[in-house]
Scaffold this motif. Sequence first.
Motif, PDB file in Angstrom:
ATOM      1  N   UNK A 152      -3.929  -7.663   5.272  1.00 22.56           N
ATOM      2  CA  UNK A 152      -4.637  -7.184   4.106  1.00 22.56           C
ATOM      3  C   UNK A 152      -3.542  -6.848   3.039  1.00 22.56           C
TER       4      UNK A 152
ATOM      5  N   UNK B  14      -1.498  -0.536   9.273  1.00 18.88           N
ATOM      6  CA  UNK B  14      -2.858  -1.242   9.875  1.00 18.88           C
ATOM      7  C   UNK B  14      -3.100  -2.256   8.995  1.00 18.88           C
ATOM      8  N   UNK B  15      -3.031  -2.202   7.756  1.00 21.63           N
ATOM      9  CA  UNK B  15      -3.695  -3.430   6.630  1.00 21.63           C
ATOM     10  C   UNK B  15      -2.303  -4.333   6.622  1.00 21.63           C
TER      11      UNK B  15
ATOM     12  N   UNK C 168      -4.089  -0.047  -3.010  1.00 13.46           N
ATOM     13  CA  UNK C 168      -5.378   0.852  -3.396  1.00 13.46           C
ATOM     14  C   UNK C 168      -5.098   2.397  -3.505  1.00 13.46           C
ATOM     15  N   UNK C 169      -5.840   3.220  -4.046  1.00 15.52           N
ATOM     16  CA  UNK C 169      -5.733   4.621  -4.033  1.00 15.52           C
ATOM     17  C   UNK C 169      -6.133   5.295  -2.692  1.00 15.52           C
ATOM     18  N   UNK C 170      -5.798   6.485  -2.248  1.00 16.80           N
ATOM     19  CA  UNK C 170      -6.425   7.157  -1.150  1.00 16.80           C
ATOM     20  C   UNK C 170      -6.125   6.365  -0.085  1.00 16.80           C
ATOM     21  N   UNK C 171      -4.890   5.948   0.261  1.00 19.76           N
ATOM     22  CA  UNK C 171      -4.499   5.150   1.577  1.00 19.76           C
ATOM     23  C   UNK C 171      -4.443   6.284   2.621  1.00 19.76           C
ATOM     24  N   UNK C 172      -4.925   5.986   3.729  1.00 17.71           N
ATOM     25  CA  UNK C 172      -4.975   6.881   4.639  1.00 17.71           C
ATOM     26  C   UNK C 172      -3.690   6.851   5.629  1.00 17.71           C
ATOM     27  N   UNK C 173      -3.358   7.905   6.753  1.00 20.33           N
ATOM     28  CA  UNK C 173      -2.291   7.850   7.565  1.00 20.33           C
ATOM     29  C   UNK C 173      -2.423   6.500   8.251  1.00 20.33           C
ATOM     30  N   UNK C 174      -1.300   5.738   8.544  1.00 22.78           N
ATOM     31  CA  UNK C 174      -1.294   4.601   9.125  1.00 22.78           C
ATOM     32  C   UNK C 174      -2.135   3.474   8.643  1.00 22.78           C
ATOM     33  N   UNK C 175      -2.986   3.725   7.557  1.00 22.37           N
ATOM     34  CA  UNK C 175      -3.779   2.488   6.989  1.00 22.37           C
ATOM     35  C   UNK C 175      -2.758   1.480   6.566  1.00 22.37           C
TER      36      UNK C 175
ATOM     37  N   UNK D 203       0.217   8.177   0.947  1.00 19.40           N
ATOM     38  CA  UNK D 203       0.587   9.404   0.428  1.00 19.40           C
ATOM     39  C   UNK D 203       1.253  10.418   1.479  1.00 19.40           C
ATOM     40  N   UNK D 204       1.156  10.115   2.620  1.00 17.19           N
ATOM     41  CA  UNK D 204       1.657  10.805   3.694  1.00 17.19           C
ATOM     42  C   UNK D 204       3.196  10.515   4.087  1.00 17.19           C
TER      43      UNK D 204
ATOM     44  N   UNK E 166       0.886  -1.235  -0.041  1.00 23.36           N
ATOM     45  CA  UNK E 166      -0.008  -0.067   0.159  1.00 23.36           C
ATOM     46  C   UNK E 166       0.887   1.403   0.213  1.00 23.36           C
TER      47      UNK E 166
END
Lengths: 320, 443
Positions: free
Chosen positions: B282, B276-277, B266-273, B214-215, B211
């Motif tokens: 995942x 966590x994934x 995936x697009x738009x991966x969030x902070x820490x996602x 973007x951060x 993943x």
Amino acid sequence: MADVIEAGAARENAPPPAAPTRRRGATERGNRTTPYLFLAPYLILFGVFGLAPILFGVWISLHQWDLQLPNRPFVGLGNYRDLFSSDSAIYGDWWSSVRATGTFTLFSVPLLVVIPLGLALLLNRSFPGRTFFRAAFFAPYVLGVAVIGLLWRFLLDANLGLVNRLLGVVGLPSDTPWVTDVPWAWISLVGVTVWWTCGFNAVIYLAGLQDIPAELYEAAKVDGAGAWDRFRHVTIPGLRPVMLFVFTTTILASANVFGQAFLITQGAPGEQTRTVVWRIVDEGLRDYDAGRAAAMSVFFALMLAVVSVVNFRLFRYRED
Amino acid sequence: MIQNEMSRRRLLGLGLGLGAAATMTLSGCGGGSSSDSSGASGNGGKDYTGPKVDLKLWNGFTGGDGDIFKALVQQFNSEHQNIAVSVITYQWEDYYSKLPGAVSSGNGPDIAVMHMDQLATFAARGTITELDDVAKTLELSEGDFAPTVWKGGLYNDKRYGIPLDMHPLGFYYNKAVMQKAGLDPEKPPTTRDEYTAALTELKKSGVQGFWVSPFQFTGGMTFYSLLHQWGGTLFDAEVAKATFNSDPAVEACTWLVDLIKQGHSPANVGQDADYLAFKSGKNAFNWNGIWQISDLKKSSNVQWGVAPLPQIGSQQAAWANSHNFTIVKQRSANANKTAGAKVFINWLSQHSLDWAKGGQVPARKAVRESSEFKGLTEVNALAPELEYAAFPPAAPGLGETMLTFYSAFNEAALGKKSPKQALDDGVAKANKQLEDNRKKYGN
């Protein structure tokens, strides 16, 4: 104003037939100092923690000011000029942050004024469980911004969050980038803020509603006014001072938005959700350029002052 | 940016790398004697026999390693009757914003733990003092450290920091997920071909393997590493111009962004996602800081391994930063305090291995090569990265510029701009910021 108080005080204190001039002089002297004595604690605190820092801030804003660099050259209005000159390094960031704060304020204030009013009207009626609902709507307000920020960041995560999951379950698009793309990020920030703070405004409205005499509603009913007319002609005018307060404080609070964006969207995409206060903090505490940060603050405060004055004018105009 | 980074509770480990090599000789400098009042030189930290001094030490170790740190300080205090060190801990973010005000009002610490990329800023602003004599007395030289870390303590050819550790980006792989996709969980990919092949296999089994966040945490640091792997740099040698829109940089960025287009992320991966994934199976691969080791060790249900970053570009490189000890300049210099502070720094060097146990790679070579350190399997796995770690450059006032760099990557990874466009725009802004810095710091 002063004359009215003086006259009133003199009338009370002076026995009617006594020589008025001498008496009046004595009370006048008492009057001159007493109010200031009462005001003194506040004035001292305001002077030390309010006025002096403001003046010092203005002074700093005229310099290139770093706490630890030995020379803090006077640059006049240079820091302000930088805010308006497209050649400066901060111009783009600054106006993008003004746009961000403006966007947030524009969309959050109407919702934060209207929704709590509706809520207060509902919670003002008597129905079973009313106290529970009053507490429930106010509850989020007691949480700190760090709590609600982290909570919603995970709930709104595009790929792992519960919000998209639930939307998917009911057949709606489940890949909305709630925190990484506009306009979704704005919807998230405004939505979270409304959820978080609307209880506060609702409580203020509730207090205001309870101050409107019930006789006015009864009289209106007798005159054949329907629910809508009673709302328009009794509730709204009765709430006017409260609304002025709610409007003003909400605008100021929204304009100061920082924590939500810092924690939930982290400024993304790019720096589009990086707000003014965040920018000021960065400038002053990350780059240690207190001069620029002060100039930004002064300019921003002036903008808010203008907005507040317009706001007061609007409410006064309606009163006429 | 670094404040942001350091505010993270998880970036806590402190491996002290000073090593136990320094010999202790008792060449006392009598309390209040003339050698004391000669200022910061003293005897450079070998010993202190003067009157009792109280020293304040600031750090940002807010997590479990803060306790290890405090315990060691306590031990130091009990062994030194005339030096009392008190530890004050802030979140890194608060730490760096509080420090200037505290120092200029005379309430600052005597000793401060500081990240390598902050040294130049605080040295240029006169917050911290030169430590060349400490290094000299303790007979520390470049040969005792990885050269990159050792040189990172320099600003304008003078030493301001004694490096303790380094915390690089590492390559975490989820063994269970790899196994499910038919990959050998004991053989994580090490080259670009192996990496893309593994991602293809994972995709076949329905896993988006890597993943792209973007951060700054951790996609920005991943891009930072790749840019150096492609042979690019963030700035030119003088840190006068930003160069992160060079062809290698654009290629590195494109490679990363294309992983999203190709469906490996995936697009738009969030902070820490991304992390966590990884923990929840995942995805399979996560490039993350060495500080995650202690967190993963606590997650008994995750089968994981950690290795140096795969070589995707033309050379090896990994983002890294380093903790350094510094001595803070005081309004009124107190030679006794300075001498005591140096003794403290020296003493900690004797306990360097204890710090390594905290989960960071010691900067000191002797400790890295010791058998005890080799026993710390996971941390030791990232030690080789020290040789090619890409540390931030030593230039004052880079905070905002680094933010510009990470924001540019953010726009590219979120598909708001093409990699080329995003990096070009970022460089244009960064160059203005660098120019401002030059005016301010006069270099």
